[in-house]
Scaffold this active site. Structure first.
Site, PDB file in Angstrom:
ATOM      1  N   ARG A 255       0.799  -1.489  -0.190  1.00 41.47           N
ATOM      2  CA  ARG A 255      -0.241   0.130   0.081  1.00 41.47           C
ATOM      3  C   ARG A 255       0.742   0.919   0.099  1.00 41.47           C
ATOM      4  O   ARG A 255       2.306   1.316   0.482  1.00 41.47           O
ATOM      5  CB  ARG A 255      -0.827  -0.055   1.071  1.00 41.47           C
ATOM      6  N   GLU A 284      -2.997   8.140  -5.152  1.00 41.25           N
ATOM      7  CA  GLU A 284      -3.775   7.208  -6.177  1.00 41.25           C
ATOM      8  C   GLU A 284      -4.772   7.767  -7.358  1.00 41.25           C
ATOM      9  O   GLU A 284      -5.531   8.004  -6.425  1.00 41.25           O
ATOM     10  CB  GLU A 284      -3.385   5.539  -6.160  1.00 41.25           C
ATOM     11  N   HIS A 303       0.002   0.686 -10.282  1.00 40.18           N
ATOM     12  CA  HIS A 303      -0.666  -0.737  -9.571  1.00 40.18           C
ATOM     13  C   HIS A 303      -0.975  -1.769  -9.875  1.00 40.18           C
ATOM     14  O   HIS A 303      -2.311  -2.138  -9.796  1.00 40.18           O
ATOM     15  CB  HIS A 303      -1.877   0.464  -8.570  1.00 40.18           C
TER      16      HIS A 303
END
Length: 340
Positions: A255, A284, A303
């Site tokens: 994360r 993000e 990601h």
């Protein structure tokens, strides 16, 4: 009693996977499954939240399958979750679930994807390490310029004997450890709770309070940590100064809030770390004005190190559904004390 008669629950899926409803219905005949297909990025401004909420309410679903941030968006848009009995997350991380519900009813079960990611993520990590050690990005640039230069690429390191420190020794961390060990790397693991050797594919095990000592001596540090109050900002501030002896490369596939952007840039500028491979970032999508885009020793990926697959989601859900209707404990149930 016919098998179909046992399926009194109703499932609503909000996802990007068109095959998922049929896969589940094929494996659980008679189960009511309604699906709302959304675009690949699932961004807030592209969603017709009113229509999704309307369809969920009309379906009288007591089970929802989706991503945590999707549930968060729908709750903010007015979705009432009082009738919800089970939310199954299509991702391993569930940090956004904590902010999705004003309170977590005692009878609401939340499960996550506890399998299906480790293989992809292990391949991502070892692929990035090989790419860096063998100068693949630099060679590609030379190819684009039609340059034949060998000398600057001769001095390379074998992975055998390099040390990687993995933050997180659960299922995903263990799969990364296994592939790194297969290449002859020395593998260190950092965990929240005490674990003792022998522990498969780890040479050294340490706990979170030993973070500074753990970071020292690593050629690579890979975080697979979830977002919890304990892990948020764990590598921020001057923590990465402990890496300066070897100028470690940081890999983050967990994360993004494990380190804030300013701390990461400081560590790069101070040469505490030699580079960073960031699949997970503090914000993000990464904003266009982020200085990380222009950092020469930083690799940014969106990601995507551990994409979920339709088949794996269906497999985990169906396995858990069979336990759910029997009243048995479900696999990968979220522990709200630990945050994962």
């Amino acid at each position: 009693m016919a098998e179909d008669d046992r399926h009194t629950h109703k499932v609503f899926i909000v996802s990007i996977f068109p095959r998922l409803p049929k896969l589940i219905k094929d494996q659980v005949p008679g189960l009511s499954v309604v699906s709302f297909l959304v675009s690949g990025e699932m961004l807030r401004h592209t969603l017709d939240t009113n229509e999704i909420i309307k369809q969920i309410e009309e379906s009288k679903a007591d089970i929802i399958i989706s991503f945590p941030h999707m549930l968060h968006i729908l709750v903010q848009a007015g979705l009432n979750t009082d009738a919800l009995k089970w939310f199954h997350s299509c991702s391993a991380g569930v940090d956004e679930l904590r902010g999705s519900l004003s309170k977590l009813p005692e009878d609401l079960i939340c499960t996550r994807m506890g399998e299906g990611y480790g293989g992809f993520m292990a391949e991502y990590v070892i692929g990035q390490i090989i790419s860096r050690e063998h100068y693949f990005p630099q060679m590609l640039k030379d190819q684009e310029q039609k340059l034949w230069q060998r000398t600057k690429f001769i001095k390379k390191r074998s992975l055998c004997g390099l040390t990687i420190g993995i933050l997180g020794t659960g299922a995903i961390g263990s799969q990364i450890a296994a592939i790194c060990k297969a290449f002859g790397m020395i593998v260190k693991g950092l965990s929240r709770t005490k674990k003792v050797l022998p522990f498969p594919n780890f040479d050294i095990l340490m706990q979170q309070q030993d973070l500074g000592q753990f970071l020292a001596g690593c050629d690579y540090v890979c975080s697979v940590l979830p977002s919890t109050p304990e892990t948020s900002g764990l590598l921020s501030g001057n923590v990465l100064k402990a890496c300066q002896e070897k100028e470690t490369v940081l890999i983050n596939i967990g994360r993004g809030d494990v380190i804030d952007e300013s701390s990461l840039i400081k560590a790069l500028n101070m040469k505490w770390i030699a580079g960073a491979i960031m699949d997970a970032n503090e914000k993000e999508p990464l904003t266009k004005d982020s200085p990380l885009w222009n950092e020469p020793n930083v690799v940014i990926t969106p990601h995507i190190s551990g994409p979920c697959t339709t088949d794996t989601i269906a497999k985990v859900f169906v396995s858990n559904y069979k336990k759910f209707i029997k009243g048995d404990p479900l696999d990968y149930t979220v522990d709200w004390q630990t945050g994962y």
